[in-house]
Motif scaffolding. Sequence first.
Motif, PDB file in Angstrom:
ATOM      1  N   ASP A  26       0.826  -1.206   0.000  1.00 32.39           N
ATOM      2  CA  ASP A  26       0.000   0.000   0.000  1.00 32.39           C
ATOM      3  C   ASP A  26       0.861   1.258   0.000  1.00 32.39           C
ATOM      4  O   ASP A  26       0.592   2.215  -0.736  1.00 32.39           O
ATOM      5  CB  ASP A  26      -0.922  -0.021   1.220  1.00 32.39           C
ATOM      6  CG  ASP A  26      -1.893   1.155   1.231  1.00 32.39           C
ATOM      7  OD1 ASP A  26      -2.636   1.328   0.254  1.00 32.39           O
ATOM      8  OD2 ASP A  26      -1.902   1.904   2.223  1.00 32.39           O
ATOM      9  N   GLN A  72       2.447   1.671  -3.434  1.00 35.18           N
ATOM     10  CA  GLN A  72       1.443   2.107  -4.404  1.00 35.18           C
ATOM     11  C   GLN A  72       1.156   3.599  -4.262  1.00 35.18           C
ATOM     12  O   GLN A  72       1.075   4.325  -5.258  1.00 35.18           O
ATOM     13  CB  GLN A  72       0.156   1.305  -4.207  1.00 35.18           C
ATOM     14  CG  GLN A  72      -1.011   1.765  -5.080  1.00 35.18           C
ATOM     15  CD  GLN A  72      -0.732   1.618  -6.560  1.00 35.18           C
ATOM     16  OE1 GLN A  72      -0.293   0.553  -7.000  1.00 35.18           O
ATOM     17  NE2 GLN A  72      -0.966   2.671  -7.328  1.00 35.18           N
ATOM     18  N   GLU A 101       1.726   6.633  -6.988  1.00 35.86           N
ATOM     19  CA  GLU A 101       0.701   7.592  -7.401  1.00 35.86           C
ATOM     20  C   GLU A 101       1.204   9.029  -7.241  1.00 35.86           C
ATOM     21  O   GLU A 101       0.952   9.889  -8.092  1.00 35.86           O
ATOM     22  CB  GLU A 101      -0.561   7.370  -6.575  1.00 35.86           C
ATOM     23  CG  GLU A 101      -1.263   6.054  -6.884  1.00 35.86           C
ATOM     24  CD  GLU A 101      -2.383   5.743  -5.909  1.00 35.86           C
ATOM     25  OE1 GLU A 101      -2.592   6.557  -4.974  1.00 35.86           O
ATOM     26  OE2 GLU A 101      -3.033   4.691  -6.066  1.00 35.86           O
ATOM     27  N   PRO A 106       6.536  -0.377 -10.986  1.00 28.37           N
ATOM     28  CA  PRO A 106       5.275  -1.069 -11.274  1.00 28.37           C
ATOM     29  C   PRO A 106       5.426  -2.583 -11.353  1.00 28.37           C
ATOM     30  O   PRO A 106       4.547  -3.326 -10.891  1.00 28.37           O
ATOM     31  CB  PRO A 106       4.854  -0.480 -12.636  1.00 28.37           C
ATOM     32  CG  PRO A 106       5.486   0.876 -12.659  1.00 28.37           C
ATOM     33  CD  PRO A 106       6.802   0.695 -11.976  1.00 28.37           C
ATOM     34  N   LEU A 118       5.723  -3.914  -7.842  1.00 28.77           N
ATOM     35  CA  LEU A 118       4.405  -3.921  -7.213  1.00 28.77           C
ATOM     36  C   LEU A 118       3.586  -5.131  -7.659  1.00 28.77           C
ATOM     37  O   LEU A 118       2.914  -5.787  -6.852  1.00 28.77           O
ATOM     38  CB  LEU A 118       3.662  -2.630  -7.553  1.00 28.77           C
ATOM     39  CG  LEU A 118       3.720  -1.508  -6.526  1.00 28.77           C
ATOM     40  CD1 LEU A 118       3.072  -0.248  -7.092  1.00 28.77           C
ATOM     41  CD2 LEU A 118       3.050  -1.907  -5.225  1.00 28.77           C
ATOM     42  N   ARG A 138       2.188  -7.904  -5.090  1.00 25.82           N
ATOM     43  CA  ARG A 138       0.749  -8.185  -5.018  1.00 25.82           C
ATOM     44  C   ARG A 138       0.460  -9.648  -5.331  1.00 25.82           C
ATOM     45  O   ARG A 138      -0.379 -10.284  -4.700  1.00 25.82           O
ATOM     46  CB  ARG A 138       0.006  -7.298  -6.015  1.00 25.82           C
ATOM     47  CG  ARG A 138      -0.108  -5.838  -5.600  1.00 25.82           C
ATOM     48  CD  ARG A 138      -0.990  -5.111  -6.575  1.00 25.82           C
ATOM     49  NE  ARG A 138      -1.085  -3.690  -6.277  1.00 25.82           N
ATOM     50  CZ  ARG A 138      -0.844  -2.728  -7.153  1.00 25.82           C
ATOM     51  NH1 ARG A 138      -0.476  -3.031  -8.387  1.00 25.82           N
ATOM     52  NH2 ARG A 138      -0.958  -1.475  -6.810  1.00 25.82           N
TER      53      ARG A 138
END
Length: 244
Positions: free
Chosen positions: A129, A132, A136, A220, A223, A227
């Motif tokens: 989290d 991420q 952003e 990315p 991530l 995930r």
Amino acid sequence: MNSDTPSEPPFDGPPNDENASGGSPADDGQPGGGQWGDGLPNGGQPTGGQPGEGQPGTPNPVPENPAAENPAVRARVPDHVAGGCFSTGAIVMTGPSEFIVDFLQTVGRPHRVAVRVVIPHAVMPQFVDALQKNLELYKGRFGDPVMPTPTPNPNAEQRRPSPQEIYDDLKLPDEVLSGTYANGVMIGHGATEFGLDFLTSFFPQSAVSARVFLAAGQVPRLLDSLRGATKQLEDRRKGNEGNP
């Protein structure tokens, strides 16, 4: 005890990086705990007041004193980790009670594991989290990161290598073999790179246990791997709950 198995392919390194892996999580054990927050890679004070900043999973009551909203995060930086390590790829694995993230250096041969970070199961979602939210924020300032273009693999139809075959081609130095524990992280970024300071948040002093730098375009893919590993663990647990 089941051996650790890579749960996601490593995200791309430089051209001709043919590493790939697959598998399922090992049996899960007792989860750990920890505090994860976005901040500056040098262990400074996390910023606040914007989406994606602060400490994920931590209540944020409105303080009477605005300065109390952003308490200073103090973490000692030992000399042997201060210089950090630049990584060009990673492999994420799932152990009985922890995730293992092997940050790779894949420039030249042999490819090597530069840093191994051990993260308790229960705190990995908070790390995901935080990363991420930092991504952003990066996109809001600099736009989408430029991701590396994968090199076509002429052997794409061949079977994926086993975890053992992957690590047979990797240099794993003795000093990296046992890994570095982390139950916290501070994340920062510039225009071209991200900095991850992994922390041991123990009384009376937090300390940086590993410092890793990544090209922004690699984040990315990292991530996605994190995930995927987290989802595999969740699916495994749900399957165990459904079996008497």
